[in-house]
Design an enzyme around this catalytic site. Structure first.
Site, short mmCIF file in Angstrom:
data_model
loop_
_atom_site.label_atom_id
_atom_site.label_comp_id
_atom_site.label_asym_id
_atom_site.label_seq_id
_atom_site.Cartn_x
_atom_site.Cartn_y
_atom_site.Cartn_z
CG ASP A 1 15.59 -5.34 30.65
OD1 ASP A 1 16.31 -4.38 30.36
OD2 ASP A 1 15.24 -6.20 29.82
CE LYS B 1 20.33 -3.87 32.42
NZ LYS B 1 19.45 -4.71 31.56
#
Length: 1368
Positions: A431, A1030
């Protein structure tokens, strides 16, 4: 706009289709396992055991659990059977159980029955004791929690009495006081707070320490006195228990059939703590294991490591080898018996006089050999691996380098069985916000009405700010706060901030001018860590000089008491005022007082009265305003509450409620107050905007003097995200101060005028579909309903009012503002700033009434509330007026660029997955050296699947052309060294892809070409990615490429990818603990990932692989001694060693040294591993545990067993020694060979290794001496009595042991010598660096790096530049 709605409907249909009859649609599998037995249907009804509900309560209560919890697996009665049942799920234990049973068959018995059981019993006992101790600790904790006391209403005594938590039931009334822990999930019915608020701290649930508000159910918050349970006549219907902490759906149905919707804002969760509220009362809806906290308690993580899977495969090879050896013994025994022409004397006939045929005897011997050679399968290997992993975890958690002083945290190892996977990572998915960056949001720039304000003074403060190196944080706070105060209170002399200020002058300023910004918070609060997002670098904002001057113009204009002066106010000035009002109120920030931590801020605690009453302010507005709301004077508060022309809004006044906090008081009082006949949207500027601006500084002089006499109270803001905190502090720097927040109103002190209270009607919280949040308020002056919205520019720009042909000047001006703002947003993104757009909308009475009707239906729905609320929010957030945009800086964490460079040199590919826009993500990627200046950047952006496939094909063609060009001789060979920062040679290209294109590439038809493309790029940046995307990306790489993946993140939106990856790492940052709680390992800084992987990952993998290989070697070498003996005993299954020593050899004499070896061995020092990341590739590629390594280990074990058997055999050949006298030297020599083999393999021998090896040898001799002296007749006809004592006095015994050991270990020793001198591996070469002096070591490392660059695998160096492939 239709896309999110369609997606939400599709998602809901998916959830409904999988829900069946098992409660909530989002319930996890852990919830479903018990739900079917305890609840029926999708909803539950909660009623108290009081009054007329008693009979119904008796029926309903039987369906629900009580509040007693039990986290233990076992009880006293079921511990033994259940533990054995679980242990025999392991194939190895079943195998040894089979051998024990087999040994009880007389025909195939090889050992005494008790001896065969010994290894299995030992392993089972060790595991059982461990499981029992763990479970007992859980039992003690459960007992302590179950016996905690709380106040429960007793229907017999008609009052609240102390009751244990375990006796609480669904439907009970609970009364809690300040700082008490909530015993069960309960709906809040009463709070001593006059606004019906209860503040809770959820640190025990999700780790977040910032306070959260919960609201009394709508209709109960108006109560003056505490609710009387006896008079409670309503019933609650809510969803069945589920583990979703962010959702609660239900309604309260009163006796008159009126319904009031319930949301998570009405629910107090078990495990949270009541703060800042003297007393609360609630009714229990979920108890015990049905509470959300318990449903989220999934226990420790368990993942199978890659090494463990490989070990299981090799054990199967050992099983095949065992079967082959047993077949050899069976066939040999049959052949040996058939060679006798007469019946041999040792062949005893059956009771009926018949003899067993050689074939049947061979078959029986096969099973006897299975028992005899059982040691080939390492029964103690699994236990040893668990012990070694615990030791490795202990060393990782006690590494001082992982300690982070600011957060007082260190590494947490939450998964105990995958430490070695840290040494094999091939892909890292990271991230951005809070992981690569600090998640400390600093207000840098803003654009209002198309005009940019650079805040240069604030930028200079940030450049000179040294928070990390400050020794005295308090003094640093004051120093930074002083510059802020100077700028705030002396905006006319803002240039003074540009001048260098010494510490003395800063303290003088600090003492001379009371400050509303930080107000020297250190003097009141022991440490700033009490409040989230409260670092001085975040809270201190220096206003822009130009923007501050325009605020002063507002004051000066408004003081001219004439309508003409008011009408001359510029459009831009009005936008500025509304912009900062939006920053101050469009959030969920909780206001508290620093000298009383966790105390909420109320108007009564401000220590001063407003400068003007609301009525006086309205009269001023009526006198000075040019734009009148109507011909009649503006009604007062009382008048507006009594007049309500709109029958629907008046009728639904009780249902006024915001999405996040359902219970609001007076949200639409006077909702249909008559306004001017013109539509608010048709006016060039929102009406209340001008009114506020006209009077914002009317009392400026008196306000300023008042402030000098009475300083502002010291406020602290507790936000759920750092973005919200940064924007509130920015508004505060311009004297637009958020003073207090309650569920139904927000109070703002604007430019010293006094407190303006906005009636808070609804909060539409941020979600990943809308990517924005809104607040709906009733303006205190115009009485209009206003919507303030802030969100991502990618969605906000599409929601603005569009200018069509024939539009008026105001709409054309809006179009120009939009164009200029978009340019500013693009510039902010290129600078790496996080961008947000701010907009507003004014609703007419009719529009608000119509929307409220639909919104009320959505709020009171249970089954499809999320979809309806989403549609309701989207319906409201249209035709917005753009006010401006903000640029917030999120600075990189310390050491991130160095860490990324080191990880890339280690052969790890790094992907950045972020929700930010492309320009921001690329800028951060360059800043953290994920992308290099010389990299060729390919941007993948397309609107359709076919176009996406075409673009990727073009990119691959371009890459292949560059590859072929680089393979040809070129005069630009030196390009490899073109960028000193390019540490790892290879293909220098990066791929950037946005979220919309990700939807296409993740389709099955494009996955392969996408992965082929990413493999040729050394870095991938995915922007605008959703949490679901993701996790899908991580799973795609893991499953398709069979690569070891690691996902690292810090927020709740990273949980899904952390759980999908082979190894999940959570960063305990600013966004709570959700990522940490879902992770396998938790660290406090991204830079700690470097040592965690390069050092501990390398060590853990190398140690464990070497130990596993050693176990295989040890067992094969020892069991082959028995196998070779079978060739000289007619394959009769006889052993030349006593059975006790044979069994205990692996259990006791040689078990501890390999464990110490697996925990403490270091092939390369940590300092060298950190400086030479390339060494990580050795563990990443499993060099230490290749299939060839496994078979070479087995071949060496066969050779050593041959030497260990035949050297004593030829030594004693022709003598008359008995079988045990022959076996004792073999057994003793085997012990020396196996232990000294371990010494050869050890890369670092410490005193612990020495003590353990010497102790094992001494223990063996002590045991055999004692055994020989006491056990006379253990195995007839042979006798081990006095065997070792006789050999200890025989020089031949010592000679045999020494000679056998030397000959057996000579090849292994010579191989290691050659590998350490002539054929050095990178690891051995690195180990030698540790022997050099620091200067020599530094030079050697430099040469190493140069050699790696020259001899590295250089595929090609892409041309410097950037390529963008876009398609529609």
């Amino acid at each position: 706009m239709a896309d999110p709605i369609q997606w939400a409907r599709y998602r809901w249909q998916r959830l409904i289709s999988t829900e069946g009859g098992e409660g909530s649609s989002s319930s996890s599998s852990s919830n479903k396992c018990y739900q079917s037995s305890k609840t029926s249907g999708k909803h539950r009804i909660v009623i108290p055991c009081l009054g007329h509900f008693k009979e119904e309560y008796e029926k309903v209560s039987k369906l629900y659990m009580n509040n007693k919890i039990r986290t233990t697996k076992y009880t006293l009665l079921n511990f033994l059977p259940r533990n054995l049942f679980e242990q025999f799920h392991r194939v190895a234990n079943l195998y040894f159980l089979f051998l024990v049973v087999l040994n009880w068959v007389p025909l195939v018995e090889a050992f005494q029955k008790e001896i065969t059981m010994l290894p299995l019993i030992a392993v089972l006992t060790i595991i059982a004791v461990k499981d029992g101790l763990e479970d007992y600790s859980k039992y003690k904790m459960d007992k302590r929690i179950n016996n905690l006391l709380t106040k429960v209403y007793s229907r017999k005594e008609k009052k609240y009495i102390d009751e244990c938590w375990k006796n609480v039931n669904v439907g009970d009334f609970i009364r809690l006081s300040r700082n008490e822990i909530i015993p069960a999930d309960m709906v809040l019915l009463y709070s001593s707070d006059p606004d019906g608020i209860c503040y809770i701290e959820t640190a025990g649930l999700d780790g977040e320490t910032n306070l959260k508000q919960r609201q009394v159910v709508r209709g109960y918050s108006e109560q003056v006195s505490e609710i009387d349970p006896e008079k409670f006549s309503s019933r609650i219907e809510c969803e069945s228990p589920n583990n979703d902490l962010t959702r609660f759906r239900g309604f309260v149905e009163h006796s008159n059939k009126d319904r009031v919707g319930l949301s998570k804002e009405n629910l107090l969760l078990r495990g949270c703590t009541v703060r800042n509220t003297e007393a609360v009362v609630g009714i229990v809806v979920y108890a015990g294991h049905e509470t959300k906290a318990m449903l989220n308690n999934s226990g420790p993580h368990y993942k199978r490591s890659k090494l463990e899977r490989k070990v299981n495969t090799d054990i199967l090879w050992c099983v095949l080898l065992l079967i082959l050896m047993c077949l050899t013994g069976a066939i040999g025994h049959g052949i040996w018996l058939s060679r006798y022409s007469e019946i041999p004397f040792f062949n005893i006939p059956e009771p009926d006089g018949k003899l067993i045929s050689p074939t049947l005897a061979g078959f029986n011997m096969f099973w006897t050999m299975i028992i005899l050679l059982q040691v080939l399968i390492p029964v103690s290997l699994y236990v040893s691996i668990e012990i070694v992993k615990l030791g490795q975890i202990y060393l990782i958690q006690n590494d001082i380098d992982f300690y982070h002083e600011k957060t007082d945290s260190t590494v947490q190892c939450r998964a105990l069985n995958i430490a070695e996977d840290l040494g094999q990572i091939q892909y890292i998915f990271s991230d951005k916000t809070g992981t690569l960056t600090e998640n400390k949001m600093v207000f840098r720039r803003c654009s209002i009405a198309g005009q940019e304000y650079c805040h240069e003074e604030n930028a200079k403060r940030l450049e000179s700010y040294q928070e990390v190196n400050s020794e005295d944080e308090d003094s640093a706070d004051r120093q930074c706060g002083s510059s802020t105060h100077m700028s705030e209170w002396h905006g006319h002399n803002c240039s003074a901030v540009n001048e260098p200020l010494n510490r003395k002058s800063l303290h003088q300023l600090s003492g001379s001018y009371p400050a509303p910004g930080r107000e020297d918070r250190a003097g009141d609060v022991p440490h700033s860590g009490h409040f989230a997002f409260s670092s001085p670098i975040e809270t201190d904002v220096v206003p822009d000089t130009q923007l501050l001057e325009k605020f002063n113009q507002i004051s000066s204009h408004s003081c001219q008491q004439s309508e003409e002066a008011s009408s001359n106010l510029s459009l831009e000035t009005m936008y500025i005022t509304d912009f900062f009002l939006a920053l101050a109120i469009c959030n969920t920030v909780v206001v508290s007082v620093p000298n009383q931590p966790r105390k909420k801020m109320r108007l009564s605690s401000l220590g001063r009265t407003p400068i003007k009453s609301l009525e006086e302010i309205r009269q001023m507005f009526q006198r000075f305003s040019v734009w009148r709301l109507s011909s009649s004077p503006l009604p007062s508060v009382k008048e507006s509450s009594s007049e309500s022309p709109s029958s629907f809004v008046s009728k639904l006044s009780i249902f006024r409620m915001k999405l996040a906090s359902p219970a609001l008081d007076g949200a639409v009082q006077g909702a249909a107050e008559p306004l001017n006949t013109d539509s608010p949207e048709n006016s060039p500027v929102p009406q209340e905007l001008d009114i506020v601006n006209a009077a914002v500084g009317c009392e400026h002089n008196s306000a300023a003097s008042s402030f000098e006499l009475s300083p502002l109270p010291k406020l602290c803001y507790e936000a759920e995200s750092p973005d919200e905190a940064a924007l509130v502090h920015a508004a505060r720097a311009y004297k637009c101060i958020l003073q207090s927040r309650t569920p139904d109103q927000v109070t703002v002190d604007f430019a010293g005028l006094g407190s303006l209270t906005f009636q808070l009607l609804h909060i539409l919280p941020f979600d990943s579909v809308r990517k924005r949040m809104s607040v709906v308020v009733r303006h205190p002056v115009s009485n209009s309903v206003v919507v303030y919205t802030k969100g991502a520019d990618s969605v906000m720009m599409d929601l603005l009012r569009t200018a069509s042909e024939g539009t008026n000047n105001s709409e054309m001006e809006q179009k120009k503002i939009k164009e200029r703002t978009q340019k500013h947003l693009d510039d902010y993104a290129r600078r790496g700033l996080r961008t947000l757009c701010v907009a507003k909308k004014v609703l007419s009475d009719a529009e608000y009434a119509e929307w409220l009707n639909h919104h009320f239906l959505a709020e009171t729905s249970i089954d499809n509330r999320e979809v309806l609320l989403l549609e309701s929010a989207i319906r409201l957030e249209t035709e917005l007026t753009l006010l401006g945009a903000t640029g917030i800086e999120d600075r990189l964490q310390e050491g991130v660029p160095d860490t990324i460079q080191a990880l890339r040199k280690a052969g790890i590919k790094i992907w950045m997955l972020t929700g930010d826009k492309r320009e921001t993500a690329v800028n951060i990627a360059y800043a953290c050296k994920l992308l290099e200046p010389d990299d060729r950047i390919f941007t993948l952006k397309s609107q359709s699947r076919d176009a996406c496939a075409l673009v990727m094909s073009k990119i691959l063609e371009g890459i292949q052309k560059n590859t072929s060009a680089k393979k040809k001789p070129s005069q630009k060979l030196g390009n490899v060294f073109a960028s000193p920062s390019t540490q790892a040679p290879g293909f220098s290209a990066g791929l950037v892809i946005d979220g919309r294109t990700l939807e296409h590439v993740l389709h099955d038809s494009l996955q392969n070409i996408f992965l082929e493309l990413t493999e040729k790029c050394r870095a991938v940046v995915c922007c605008r990615a959703t949490p679901l995307q993701k996790s899908v990306l991580v799973r795609l790489v893991r499953n398709k490429l069979k690569a070891m993946t690691l996902a690292v993140g810090d927020g709740a939106n990273d949980v899904s990818m952390i759980q999908v990856a082979d190894t999940g790492v959570g960063i305990s940052g600013q966004e709570g603990m959700q990522a940490v709680m879902a992770s396998d390992f938790a660290i406090s800084q991204f830079r700690h990932l470097r040592k965690l992987l390069l050092v501990h990952g390398h060590w853990c993998y190398t140690r464990l692989t070497n130990m596993v290989l050693y176990f295989f070697y040890k067992n094969v070498a020892y069991v082959n001694l028995l196998f070779w003996y079978q060739f000289f005993c007619g394959f009769s299954g006889t052993s030349m060693t006593d059975y006790w020593i044979l069994i205990l050899f692996n259990l006791l004499f040689t078990s501890v040294p390999p464990i110490i070896y697996g925990v403490l061995d270091k092939d390369v020092p940590a300092e060298i591993l950190m400086q030479l990341p390339q060494l990580y590739m050795m563990s990443q590629k499993s060099v230490a545990y290749l299939p060839s390594t496994f078979w070479m280990t087995l071949l060496d074990a066969f050779y050593q067993s041959l030497v260990c058997f035949f050297v004593p055999y030829f030594t004693y050949y022709g003598s008359d020694i008995d079988i045990f006298s022959f076996g004792n030297p073999i057994n003793t020599a085997a012990l020396f060979i196996i232990l000294f083999h371990l010494l050869i393999e050890c890369k670092s021998v410490t005193w612990i290794h020495t003590v353990v090896i010497i102790g094992s040898i001494l223990f063996y001799f002590v045991f055999t001496l004692a055994f020989g002296a006491t056990f006379k007749t253990r195995n007839q006809p042979s006798n081990s009595y006095w065997i070792m004592e006789k050999h200890m006095t025989d020089p031949v015994f010592y000679l045999v042991c020494i000679l056998t050991t030397c000959v057996a270990l000579l090849p292994r020793y010579l191989l290691r010598v050659l590998q350490g001198t002539l054929f050095m591996s990178p690891v051995v070469r690195a180990k030698h660096l540790d022997r050099l002096t620091p200067e020599e070591q530094k030079e050697a490392i430099k040469r190493w790096k140069d050699d790696f660059i020259v001899n590295g695998r250089v595929e090609f160096q892409a041309t410097s530049g950037s390529s963008t492939f876009c398609s529609s």
